[in-house]
Design an enzyme around this catalytic site. Structure first.
Site, short mmCIF file in Angstrom:
data_model
loop_
_atom_site.label_atom_id
_atom_site.label_comp_id
_atom_site.label_asym_id
_atom_site.label_seq_id
_atom_site.Cartn_x
_atom_site.Cartn_y
_atom_site.Cartn_z
N ARG A 16 0.87 -1.08 0.16
CA ARG A 16 0.16 0.01 0.09
C ARG A 16 0.86 1.15 -0.07
O ARG A 16 1.83 1.17 0.24
CB ARG A 16 -0.99 -0.01 1.07
CG ARG A 16 -0.79 -0.79 2.36
CD ARG A 16 0.41 0.12 3.02
NE ARG A 16 0.27 1.51 3.09
CZ ARG A 16 1.28 2.27 3.51
NH1 ARG A 16 2.55 1.86 3.58
NH2 ARG A 16 0.87 3.55 3.47
N GLN A 23 -1.82 2.32 10.07
CA GLN A 23 -0.36 2.47 9.32
C GLN A 23 0.63 3.33 10.04
O GLN A 23 1.78 3.00 10.13
CB GLN A 23 -0.48 3.38 7.95
CG GLN A 23 -1.31 2.53 6.75
CD GLN A 23 -2.66 2.86 6.84
OE1 GLN A 23 -3.29 3.12 8.10
NE2 GLN A 23 -3.40 2.55 5.76
N ASP A 55 -1.96 10.89 -1.93
CA ASP A 55 -2.21 9.94 -3.06
C ASP A 55 -2.90 10.48 -4.34
O ASP A 55 -2.81 9.79 -5.16
CB ASP A 55 -3.52 9.18 -2.21
CG ASP A 55 -2.99 8.16 -1.20
OD1 ASP A 55 -2.85 8.58 -0.23
OD2 ASP A 55 -2.85 7.01 -1.65
N ASN A 110 -5.29 12.49 0.99
CA ASN A 110 -4.17 11.57 1.63
C ASN A 110 -4.93 10.70 2.61
O ASN A 110 -6.44 10.78 2.77
CB ASN A 110 -3.17 12.50 2.31
CG ASN A 110 -1.78 11.67 2.72
OD1 ASN A 110 -1.38 10.62 2.15
ND2 ASN A 110 -1.70 11.78 4.08
N LYS A 111 -4.38 9.74 3.33
CA LYS A 111 -5.03 9.02 4.39
C LYS A 111 -6.05 9.76 5.21
O LYS A 111 -5.79 11.08 5.51
CB LYS A 111 -3.98 8.38 5.18
CG LYS A 111 -4.54 7.56 6.39
CD LYS A 111 -5.38 6.44 5.62
CE LYS A 111 -4.83 5.53 4.53
NZ LYS A 111 -5.82 4.85 3.94
O1 MRU Z 1 -4.52 3.29 2.23
P1 MRU Z 1 -2.81 3.47 2.17
O2 MRU Z 1 -2.35 2.79 3.36
O3 MRU Z 1 -2.40 2.97 0.68
O4 MRU Z 1 -2.85 4.86 2.41
C1 MRU Z 1 -1.33 5.55 2.25
C2 MRU Z 1 -1.48 6.92 2.23
O5 MRU Z 1 -2.31 7.60 2.49
C3 MRU Z 1 -0.16 7.62 2.26
O6 MRU Z 1 0.13 8.85 2.82
C4 MRU Z 1 0.09 7.95 0.66
O7 MRU Z 1 -0.16 7.17 -0.25
C5 MRU Z 1 1.58 8.40 0.33
S1 MRU Z 1 2.51 7.17 0.31
C6 MRU Z 1 4.18 8.02 -0.11
#
Ligand code: MRU
Length: 346
Positions: A46, A196, A237, A247-248
């Site tokens: 991820r 995470q 993202d 982003n998350k």
């Molecule tokens: O759901 P995930 O764990 O894939 O989400 C990840 C994030 O939101 C990260 O902050 C983003 O992808 C940047 S990774 C360098």
């Protein structure tokens, strides 16, 4: 790095299983594109750039197994492989960026024999991985210049080596500042529901002996108000043309709290995370994941059976909350519309 997020080895794709960290460091092997698609969907891998690398390697595996006697038939099947990989996770644009790049390589070499095209696709997937590592180091170099000596930096989710080919974007900035001897400290939000921050960010920073303190998400505001946070650095993202950033989930709350407390809030991301076709963050598709991520922790129920649940996996932070966007080509501030366009045009 003391671990490998993803690698192409002996015609297989090897990934560290992020669902099992930090308890176990297990590496899974994938030999077909369907397995890679499942790994992306199931969050074995991820993080936007890492998803892009995995998708590209998935295409290379898929291309190897296509049976065709001419380019058109090969390409139709390759498009099908890309469609399957593209349906895994909707928000991180790096996934679609990588798939388009792989399709372009096939088209550009359509006059070669199919085995040569398969080799070109494998080489392209490996270059996406090696380029990403270099890009993260550049993001780190530009970002570290913004970090003051002795700063305490809050980060959300995991935008580290585990979310990229290695080194990280937000954690790349943190690693570079640490390597420059700035004596920084990190506050990691645990990042419910998938954790995470607790499971991955704390793990990889501790592995590299970078001082990290874990908090639950609802503690960030209080620490900011108490003067315990000097700046925030997060990943992305997808970034729209006006600088709005997906982003998350929880990133938006951190950004609003940072502005209220006059704390700089930086987004660190490669140019492959820009989606300048979208005029604003309102157009970014937000993934909604299974309710059990909210109702259970590690399989244990923490909510009454049958409760209604929302589980958007990402949110959008409006550009006005962002102090600067740190990319491999430099930092954009102020007028994101102009700045991001100029960066891509470079
Ligand atoms: O759901 P995930 O764990 O894939 O989400 C990840 C994030 O939101 C990260 O902050 C983003 O992808 C940047 S990774 C360098």
């Amino acid at each position: 790095m003391s671990f490998r997020t993803i690698e192409w080895r002996d015609n297989k794709v090897i990934m560290i299983d992020q669902t099992r960290l930090p308890a176990e460091e297990v590496y899974n092997e994938y030999t077909d594109f369907q397995g890679v698609a499942e790994a992306i969907r199931g969050m074995i891998i991820r993080g936007a750039p890492a998803i892009g690398v995995a998708a590209a390697m998935g295409v290379a595996l898929g291309a190897r197994d296509i049976i065709a006697d001419n380019f058109d038939s090969f390409y139709r099947q390759l498009e099908n492989v890309c469609d399957v990989l593209g349906r895994t996770r909707p928000t991180a644009v790096n996934l679609f960026w990588a798939l388009e790049r792989m399709k372009r390589v096939a088209q550009q070499h359509r006059d070669l024999n199919l085995n040569s095209i398969r080799e070109m696709l494998k080489a392209e997937a490996i270059s996406i991985e090696t380029e990403d590592l270099k890009i993260c180091r550049e993001i780190g170099r530009h970002g570290a210049a913004l970090i003051k000596e002795g700063a305490t930096i809050l980060t959300h989710c995991n935008a580290g080596g585990l979310a990229t080919a290695g080194y990280g974007t937000a954690l790349g900035v943190i690693r570079a500042a640490h390597e420059a001897g700035k004596g920084i400290r990190v506050i990691a939000d645990e990042t419910r529901p998938w954790l995470q921050g607790a499971r991955l960010t704390a793990w990889e920073l501790m592995k590299d002996s970078i001082p990290v303190t874990l908090i639950s998400d609802n503690m960030a505001g209080w620490l900011m108000r108490n003067g315990e946070i000097d700046c925030c650095v997060v990943g992305a993202d997808r970034i729209a043309a006006n600088g709005d950033t997906a982003n998350k989930i929880g990133t938006y709350s951190v950004a609003v709290l940072a502005k209220e407390n006059r704390i700089p809030f930086y987004v660190a991301a490669p140019i492959s995370t820009l989606d300048l076709k979208l005029s604003s963050g309102d157009e970014i598709p937000i993934e909604e994941r299974t309710p059990t991520e909210v109702t259970k922790i590690q399989g244990v129920a923490i909510a009454p059976e049958g409760v209604k649940v929302r589980n958007p996996a990402f949110d959008v932070t409006p550009a006005r909350y962002i102090t600067g966007i740190i990319t491999e080509k430099g930092v954009v501030r102020g007028d994101y519309e102009q700045g991001l366009k100029a960066l891509v045009g470079q």
